[in-house]
Design a protein around this motif. Structure first.
Motif, mmCIF file in Angstrom:
data_model
loop_
_atom_site.group_PDB
_atom_site.id
_atom_site.type_symbol
_atom_site.label_atom_id
_atom_site.label_comp_id
_atom_site.label_asym_id
_atom_site.label_seq_id
_atom_site.Cartn_x
_atom_site.Cartn_y
_atom_site.Cartn_z
ATOM 1 N N ARG A 295 10.626 -60.906 36.514
ATOM 2 C CA ARG A 295 11.964 -61.491 36.668
ATOM 3 C C ARG A 295 11.916 -63.008 36.521
ATOM 4 N N HIS A 299 13.747 -65.270 33.537
ATOM 5 C CA HIS A 299 14.741 -66.290 33.858
ATOM 6 C C HIS A 299 14.298 -67.682 33.409
ATOM 7 N N VAL A 304 17.242 -64.175 30.230
ATOM 8 C CA VAL A 304 18.376 -63.696 31.023
ATOM 9 C C VAL A 304 19.292 -64.879 31.256
ATOM 10 N N GLU A 305 20.446 -64.880 30.612
ATOM 11 C CA GLU A 305 21.392 -65.967 30.775
ATOM 12 C C GLU A 305 22.386 -65.594 31.871
ATOM 13 N N TYR A 306 22.668 -66.556 32.747
ATOM 14 C CA TYR A 306 23.598 -66.297 33.828
ATOM 15 C C TYR A 306 24.473 -67.516 34.023
ATOM 16 N N ASP A 325 20.485 -61.576 40.059
ATOM 17 C CA ASP A 325 20.393 -62.548 38.963
ATOM 18 C C ASP A 325 20.854 -63.924 39.414
ATOM 19 N N ARG A 326 21.922 -63.941 40.219
ATOM 20 C CA ARG A 326 22.418 -65.228 40.719
ATOM 21 C C ARG A 326 21.385 -65.883 41.622
ATOM 22 N N PHE A 328 18.091 -65.729 41.430
ATOM 23 C CA PHE A 328 17.054 -66.358 40.615
ATOM 24 C C PHE A 328 17.601 -67.588 39.895
ATOM 25 N N TYR A 329 18.843 -67.518 39.462
ATOM 26 C CA TYR A 329 19.449 -68.681 38.804
ATOM 27 C C TYR A 329 19.506 -69.867 39.758
ATOM 28 N N GLU A 333 17.205 -73.274 39.737
ATOM 29 C CA GLU A 333 18.005 -74.407 39.261
ATOM 30 C C GLU A 333 17.361 -75.721 39.695
#
Length: 451
Positions: A295, A299, A304-306, A325-326, A328-329, A333
């Motif tokens: 994962r 990312h 994986v674009e979010y 997903d959010r 990991f974003y 960040e």
């Protein structure tokens, strides 16, 4: 909607062998990718021979040893190359040469004779033509690149040309969107192949050692395995006196060093008699560790674009997987090299080094300084920082950072504990009390809190 449902069904069926097919991707290439993802589990990126043994034909792909699998190049030649070649041949001249193919670029004028601003690429293709020329074929565009450059460099080369296409030729026409989506889809496929771990690596030829013993990372964390760590310290003159004494008996040393685990996670303690509890604990969570590591890789690499949504109504409509997903974003960040960093470095090199250069001496120092200054190298995470990503994955598993706790951390950004429990109850279909949320927050490692 129907297209999304088909992809979701394929994702559930293939699990970690799934490769997405983009909706605007060329129909012929999309067909090839679907066939490839259904079959590639039975192939290996590092196998150099066919396996004629009949008893393996019906064996499940996951229980085969990597050395028992067939070379992945065979599948690429059979399934992908004909489709990609037909797609490229169907393109207009304005798009055709934005796909880096050494066969075409060496034998056709636009790249070899062009006075464009990419002399380094042109000279590189000219040099390698002597070595790889006989292997290049017009109908095998992907194989040409992979043979010459490997999966990672082939991915980077195609991505550079796509970026150039977006800046100079893209005019929002249907053919432009089809070309962009198809190339992006091939980039994702190459990156997935690059992420497939190589089982064996060779040390320098002057070191007498079994070449089939890998010198990479520990299978359970991000540290070098014992064998790789020994040679790293040997090459950098970091060996302790005790190590030097043991190194006198080289054969004995080779037998003592593990090529699978680091010192912390070796199966037995140094006495060779008692089991190492850290090994047993990490081995039980190996599957979850590999899942978290993958994962993180996807990312960081941007596969994986979010896009974050801050509105509370939108937040409540997210599924459990989207919440993960959010997480990991938000967690990554500010910790990773972004497209803006890469573009800034690309522009710096393009404007300051227009002519062919020898990357050594003062020039090398300037470029190294630019890398650190413009991309945050050494401080930010990149797709190649495998050791750091593996260590983060190991900390996640050791800290018992489950998917539910990731959801709680994301929901905590805008909701109180009662609202979080209601949201989790809605997602999981069973009652989650505010006390359970409070207990989960109380045992979370502060390193994974989202700012």
């Amino acid at each position: 909607m129907e297209y999304a449902e088909i992809e979701k069904e394929a994702s559930d069926r293939l699990d970690r062998h799934f490769i997405s097919v983009w909706e605007d991707c060329d129909a012929l290439v999309a067909e090839g990718i679907r066939e490839f993802r259904d079959r590639w589990a039975n192939y290996s990126v590092h196998s150099h021979r066919k396996d004629p043994r009949n008893h393996l034909k019906d064996a499940h792909a996951d229980i085969k040893k990597e050395t028992d699998k067939r070379p992945i190049g065979e599948l690429i030649l059979e399934v992908l190359d004909p489709k990609v070649s037909a797609f490229l041949n169907s393109l207009p001249e304005t798009h055709f040469h934005f796909f880096p193919n050494p066969y075409w670029n060496l034998r056709h004028a636009p790249v070899q004779d062009s006075q464009s601003e990419f002399p380094l690429v042109r000279n590189f293709y000219r040099r390698v033509s002597v070595k790889y020329g006989p292997k290049f074929k017009a109908e095998t565009p992907l194989t040409n690149l992979i043979v010459m450059m490997g999966f990672k460099s082939a991915h980077d080369s195609i991505k550079q040309q796509l970026r150039h296409f977006m800046n100079t030729e893209h005019q929002c026409r249907p053919i432009d969107f089809r070309f962009q989506a198809t190339v992006d889809n091939l980039l994702e496929l190459l990156w997935m192949l690059h992420l497939t771990p190589t089982r064996f690596k060779h040390h320098s030829p002057d070191i007498k050692i079994n070449a089939r013993r890998k010198q990479t990372y520990c299978e359970l964390c991000g540290q070098r395995n014992e064998l790789a760590e020994y040679f790293y310290r040997l090459d950098n003159n970091l060996l302790d006196p005790d190590d030097q004494q043991e190194a006198n008996d080289e054969q004995k040393k080779k037998l003592q060093l593990s090529h699978r685990y680091c010192t912390r996670h070796r199966p037995r303690n140094k006495d060779g008699l008692t089991w190492n509890p850290a090994y047993k604990s990490a081995l039980q969570s190996k599957e979850q560790f590999e899942k978290e590591f993958r994962r993180l890789q996807l990312h960081v690499a941007g596969a994986v674009e979010y896009k974050p949504v801050l509105d509370d109504k939108e937040l409540r409509s997210l599924s459990a997987e989207e919440l993960i997903d959010r997480f990991f974003y938000l967690f990554l960040e500010g910790k990773t090299v972004t497209q803006e960093h890469a573009q800034a470095y690309f522009e710096y090199v393009k404007h300051n080094f227009k002519c062919p250069i020898a990357v050594e001496g003062e020039t090398k120092r300037l470029i190294d300084d630019a890398i650190v200054r413009l991309t945050g190298a050494g401080t930010l995470l990149g797709a190649d920082d495998e050791g750091k990503l593996r260590d983060i994955a190991r900390h996640m598993v050791d800290s018992r950072l489950t998917d539910r706790k990731k959801q709680i951390l994301v929901l905590k950004q805008g909701l109180n504990q009662t609202q979080i429990s209601e949201r989790l109850t809605e997602l999981e279909g069973k009652n989650i009390s505010p006390q359970a949320v409070s207990k989960a927050l109380g045992v979370l490692d502060v390193r994974f809190f989202l700012d």
